[in-house]
Design an enzyme around this catalytic site. Structure first.
Site, PDB file in Angstrom:
ATOM      1  CB  ILE A  49      51.677  13.270  25.557  1.00  0.00           C
ATOM      2  CG1 ILE A  49      52.205  14.397  26.070  1.00  0.00           C
ATOM      3  CG2 ILE A  49      50.395  12.609  25.877  1.00  0.00           C
ATOM      4  CD1 ILE A  49      51.038  15.757  25.833  1.00  0.00           C
ATOM      5  CG  ASP A  50      55.313   9.856  22.250  1.00  0.00           C
ATOM      6  OD1 ASP A  50      55.604   9.264  23.054  1.00  0.00           O
ATOM      7  OD2 ASP A  50      54.788   9.773  21.119  1.00  0.00           O
ATOM      8  CE  LYS A  51      62.676  16.806  22.069  1.00  0.00           C
ATOM      9  NZ  LYS A  51      64.280  16.396  21.564  1.00  0.00           N
ATOM     10  NE  ARG A 149      55.207   8.636  17.346  1.00  0.00           N
ATOM     11  CZ  ARG A 149      56.514   8.703  17.693  1.00  0.00           C
ATOM     12  NH1 ARG A 149      56.710   8.714  19.086  1.00  0.00           N
ATOM     13  NH2 ARG A 149      57.425   8.978  16.850  1.00  0.00           N
TER      14      ARG A 149
END
Length: 213
Positions: A49-51, A149
């Site tokens: 999962i993204d930062k 996103r």
């Protein structure tokens, strides 16, 4: 198998410019063994999962678990639900975004909906509407890079706080994107028992929504 509730601002594994303070660094400190299939850079990591996305992530402690979890991800038998706050009011109570995702033709650092992209499906349900925002739950059928996103920008409702895919909107504060991996479910690699985990929204997410009308 390990299930981790990742905080905002933490990169999952090392890469360009990120070598310390990663989730992998923390796991290696706490756990003696992790699956070696993905090498020394991504030991045990079967998905990311993204930062600036918070929430649940499953990690494999051995190679058997890594193969099992990877196959479940490919077969779309895992349950992955995300909670998100988006700009604008979504009128439909439910929706299915079926749009292929690949590298952006304009900016190679970004992903985008493109004709020759990989099949990508995101289902969403509206949980609450505000004057200028909508709180939704997204369930992934596929797992492309930045899928939620990109898809939310594509339908005109980018994530609040997303500086990459929501640039046309006013950026609110410095909290990062309002996206939380809330629920994860999968079959145990050895017992085949269904395991499901849920996590609370982070404080900054709850506080921000408290002040919306």
């Amino acid at each position: 198998v390990i299930v981790v509730n990742k905080p905002k601002g933490m990169v999952v594994h090392s890469g360009a410019g990120n070598y310390e303070g990663t989730l992998v660094n923390g796991l290696l400190y706490e756990v003696d063994d992790l699956a070696e299939i993905n090498g020394v850079v991504r030991p045990g990591i079967v998905h990311r999962i993204d930062k600036d996305t918070t929430g649940l992530l499953m990690v494999a402690k051995n190679d058997k678990a890594s193969l099992s979890l990877t196959e479940q991800l490919k077969a779309h038998t895992c349950k992955r639900k995300y909670h998100a706050l988006v700009y604008g009011v979504i009128n439909e109570n439910k929706g299915r975004i079926n749009a292929p995702i690949g590298r952006s033709k304009e900016d190679r650092k970004k992903m985008a909906v493109v004709k020759d992209g990989k099949p990508s499906i995101t289902n969403f349900t509206v949980l609450k509407r505000f004057k200028d925002f909508t709180y939704i739950e997204c369930q992934l059928e596929t797992g492309r890079t930045h899928q939620i996103r990109v898809h939310l920008e594509y339908i005109g409702h980018p994530l609040v706080g997303d500086t990459t895919y929501g640039r046309k909107r006013k950026i609110i504060g410095d909290q990062g994107q309002f996206l939380h991996a809330k629920t994860i479910g999968f079959y145990h690699p050895t017992t085949n028992e269904w395991l499901e985990f849920d996590s609370e929204l982070p404080d900054y997410f709850l506080e921000f929504m408290k002040n919306l009308d």
